[in-house]
Design a protein around this motif. Sequence first.
Motif, mmCIF file in Angstrom:
data_model
loop_
_atom_site.group_PDB
_atom_site.id
_atom_site.type_symbol
_atom_site.label_atom_id
_atom_site.label_comp_id
_atom_site.label_asym_id
_atom_site.label_seq_id
_atom_site.Cartn_x
_atom_site.Cartn_y
_atom_site.Cartn_z
ATOM 1 N N THR A 7 0.813 -1.226 0.000
ATOM 2 C CA THR A 7 0.000 0.000 0.000
ATOM 3 C C THR A 7 0.844 1.272 0.000
ATOM 4 O OG1 THR A 7 -0.159 -0.124 2.426
ATOM 5 C CG2 THR A 7 -1.971 -1.087 1.144
ATOM 6 N N GLY A 8 2.120 1.161 -0.271
ATOM 7 C CA GLY A 8 2.963 2.358 -0.332
ATOM 8 C C GLY A 8 3.272 2.916 1.042
ATOM 9 N N TYR A 9 3.168 4.240 1.196
ATOM 10 C CA TYR A 9 3.562 4.874 2.454
ATOM 11 C C TYR A 9 2.599 4.590 3.601
ATOM 12 C CZ TYR A 9 0.301 8.441 0.702
ATOM 13 O OH TYR A 9 -0.798 9.097 0.194
ATOM 14 N N TYR A 10 1.425 4.006 3.303
ATOM 15 C CA TYR A 10 0.489 3.660 4.379
ATOM 16 C C TYR A 10 1.095 2.595 5.289
ATOM 17 C CZ TYR A 10 -3.722 1.922 6.712
ATOM 18 O OH TYR A 10 -4.635 1.533 7.652
ATOM 19 N N TYR A 11 1.882 1.683 4.716
ATOM 20 C CA TYR A 11 2.493 0.597 5.485
ATOM 21 C C TYR A 11 3.481 1.129 6.532
ATOM 22 C CZ TYR A 11 4.875 -3.895 6.312
ATOM 23 O OH TYR A 11 5.431 -5.013 6.883
ATOM 24 N N PRO A 12 4.469 1.946 6.166
ATOM 25 C CA PRO A 12 5.359 2.505 7.206
ATOM 26 C C PRO A 12 4.635 3.471 8.139
ATOM 27 C CG PRO A 12 5.892 3.438 5.059
ATOM 28 C CD PRO A 12 4.948 2.312 4.807
ATOM 29 N N PHE A 13 3.553 4.111 7.649
ATOM 30 C CA PHE A 13 2.779 4.996 8.516
ATOM 31 C C PHE A 13 2.220 4.222 9.706
ATOM 32 C CE2 PHE A 13 -1.529 6.449 9.639
ATOM 33 C CZ PHE A 13 -1.228 7.696 10.177
ATOM 34 N N ILE A 14 1.715 3.018 9.451
ATOM 35 C CA ILE A 14 1.218 2.181 10.550
ATOM 36 C C ILE A 14 2.343 1.883 11.529
ATOM 37 C CG2 ILE A 14 0.253 -0.076 11.140
ATOM 38 C CD1 ILE A 14 -1.174 -0.064 8.460
ATOM 39 N N GLY A 15 3.536 1.619 10.989
ATOM 40 C CA GLY A 15 4.683 1.345 11.856
ATOM 41 C C GLY A 15 5.033 2.531 12.728
ATOM 42 N N VAL A 16 4.964 3.728 12.164
ATOM 43 C CA VAL A 16 5.255 4.941 12.940
ATOM 44 C C VAL A 16 4.265 5.092 14.088
ATOM 45 C CG1 VAL A 16 5.271 7.464 12.862
ATOM 46 C CG2 VAL A 16 6.361 6.159 11.028
ATOM 47 N N ILE A 17 2.983 4.852 13.814
ATOM 48 C CA ILE A 17 1.960 4.957 14.859
ATOM 49 C C ILE A 17 2.175 3.906 15.937
ATOM 50 C CG2 ILE A 17 -0.508 4.847 15.341
ATOM 51 C CD1 ILE A 17 0.383 7.327 13.839
ATOM 52 N N GLN A 18 2.535 2.685 15.532
ATOM 53 C CA GLN A 18 2.787 1.625 16.507
ATOM 54 C C GLN A 18 3.974 1.975 17.417
ATOM 55 O OE1 GLN A 18 2.915 -1.833 13.677
ATOM 56 N NE2 GLN A 18 1.496 -2.752 15.151
ATOM 57 N N VAL A 19 5.051 2.430 16.812
ATOM 58 C CA VAL A 19 6.240 2.786 17.596
ATOM 59 C C VAL A 19 5.942 3.986 18.500
ATOM 60 C CG1 VAL A 19 8.603 3.674 17.445
ATOM 61 C CG2 VAL A 19 7.865 1.814 15.944
ATOM 62 N N THR A 20 5.206 4.949 17.985
ATOM 63 C CA THR A 20 4.836 6.118 18.788
ATOM 64 C C THR A 20 4.029 5.708 20.014
ATOM 65 O OG1 THR A 20 4.811 7.549 16.830
ATOM 66 C CG2 THR A 20 3.624 8.331 18.780
ATOM 67 N N ALA A 21 3.028 4.850 19.802
ATOM 68 C CA ALA A 21 2.205 4.377 20.918
ATOM 69 C C ALA A 21 3.062 3.645 21.942
ATOM 70 C CB ALA A 21 1.091 3.475 20.403
ATOM 71 N N ALA A 22 3.990 2.813 21.464
ATOM 72 C CA ALA A 22 4.852 2.044 22.362
ATOM 73 C C ALA A 22 5.760 2.961 23.188
ATOM 74 C CB ALA A 22 5.690 1.059 21.552
ATOM 75 N N ILE A 23 6.368 3.931 22.540
ATOM 76 C CA ILE A 23 7.261 4.852 23.252
ATOM 77 C C ILE A 23 6.476 5.677 24.268
ATOM 78 C CG2 ILE A 23 8.742 6.875 22.981
ATOM 79 C CD1 ILE A 23 9.654 5.715 20.307
ATOM 80 N N PHE A 24 5.308 6.147 23.882
ATOM 81 C CA PHE A 24 4.469 6.918 24.811
ATOM 82 C C PHE A 24 4.115 6.094 26.045
ATOM 83 C CE2 PHE A 24 2.456 10.300 21.798
ATOM 84 C CZ PHE A 24 3.706 10.887 21.670
ATOM 85 N N LEU A 25 3.887 4.793 25.858
ATOM 86 C CA LEU A 25 3.563 3.936 27.002
ATOM 87 C C LEU A 25 4.719 3.843 27.991
ATOM 88 C CD1 LEU A 25 1.631 0.876 25.478
ATOM 89 C CD2 LEU A 25 0.759 2.534 27.128
ATOM 90 N N LEU A 26 5.931 3.947 27.488
ATOM 91 C CA LEU A 26 7.112 3.801 28.343
ATOM 92 C C LEU A 26 7.457 5.083 29.102
ATOM 93 C CD1 LEU A 26 9.383 1.718 25.938
ATOM 94 C CD2 LEU A 26 8.039 0.886 27.894
ATOM 95 N N ILE A 27 6.860 6.195 28.716
ATOM 96 C CA ILE A 27 7.119 7.480 29.373
ATOM 97 C C ILE A 27 5.937 7.799 30.294
ATOM 98 C CG2 ILE A 27 7.561 9.936 29.033
ATOM 99 C CD1 ILE A 27 8.581 9.231 26.221
ATOM 100 N N PRO A 28 6.161 7.897 31.601
ATOM 101 C CA PRO A 28 5.045 8.106 32.536
ATOM 102 C C PRO A 28 4.124 9.261 32.176
ATOM 103 C CG PRO A 28 7.051 7.600 33.743
ATOM 104 C CD PRO A 28 7.444 7.748 32.301
ATOM 105 N N ARG A 29 4.664 10.364 31.721
ATOM 106 C CA ARG A 29 3.843 11.543 31.448
ATOM 107 C C ARG A 29 2.974 11.379 30.193
ATOM 108 N NH1 ARG A 29 5.046 16.197 34.226
ATOM 109 N NH2 ARG A 29 4.129 17.458 32.533
ATOM 110 N N THR A 30 3.352 10.469 29.314
ATOM 111 C CA THR A 30 2.583 10.268 28.079
ATOM 112 C C THR A 30 1.931 8.887 28.017
ATOM 113 O OG1 THR A 30 4.560 9.464 26.899
ATOM 114 C CG2 THR A 30 4.079 11.835 26.802
ATOM 115 N N ALA A 31 1.985 8.136 29.121
ATOM 116 C CA ALA A 31 1.482 6.755 29.112
ATOM 117 C C ALA A 31 -0.010 6.689 28.795
ATOM 118 C CB ALA A 31 1.767 6.085 30.454
ATOM 119 N N THR A 32 -0.774 7.655 29.291
ATOM 120 C CA THR A 32 -2.218 7.656 29.026
ATOM 121 C C THR A 32 -2.494 7.861 27.544
ATOM 122 O OG1 THR A 32 -2.609 8.611 31.219
ATOM 123 C CG2 THR A 32 -4.412 8.714 29.642
#
Length: 239
Positions: A67-92
């Motif tokens: 699907t072109g850039y949609y595929y890495p876009f999903i990866g960016v969102i997944q990594v962003t969500a994961a990193i936010f979970l690891l930071i107390p201030r952004t976990a929510t």
Amino acid sequence: MNLLSTFDRIHFQAKHNRWLRYFTVFNRIALAAGFLPSGFVKIMGERFTALSSNHPMGHYLQVLFETGYYYPFIGVIQVTAAIFLLIPRTATLGALIYFPIILNICVLSLSVRFDGSLVSSPLMVLANLYLLCWDYDKLKIILPFSQPIQKPKQLNNQFPVVFFAGVFLAVLTVGFTLTNVYDIKPRNTWSDCTSQFKNNDPVIKKAGEHFCDCIHKKGKPLNTSIDEFERTVKKAGIK
């Protein structure tokens, strides 16, 4: 409002418990670990799995990969969500972003009976729901009702036996149910697929091999293949 007050009280007591705080941290780390590898694979533009494109899940992932850039876009969102979970201030915020993604993966896994995430994705949904409940005091302000929630002044060190017994029972129930609820599954390879029929009646075994051929060699839709299997078995008078 009595029900709301009761939930507020239970939530207050939970946030006050040291062991539940440890469990919350564990869930955040576990969920982050589930998305970081798969997210980075997508960002790098690599195929996520070695499943054959004839496999229902493999076919979906192959189309997603193309699907072109949609595929890495999903990866960016997944990594962003994961990193936010690891930071107390952004976990929510991380839990909020994570939930629709993992819910979609869960429904997808169940719909195509994918062994790889048949059990893990529902458990991840439950873990994500737990985190959203844990942050209820932060999310409550966006709901149509709002009451101030007291913050605990001192942690309670009592081990919540009933809660963790419920968690253990939930894991066992999900695991047992989802590994036994389907009569047939496509499995990940042709040999794994045919192995589930090796001890059955010869008619079922032959119908099962045809089912596996339809999935792994002919690339037929899962529902069509299941219907053909069930018609063959029913025609032979076997329950």
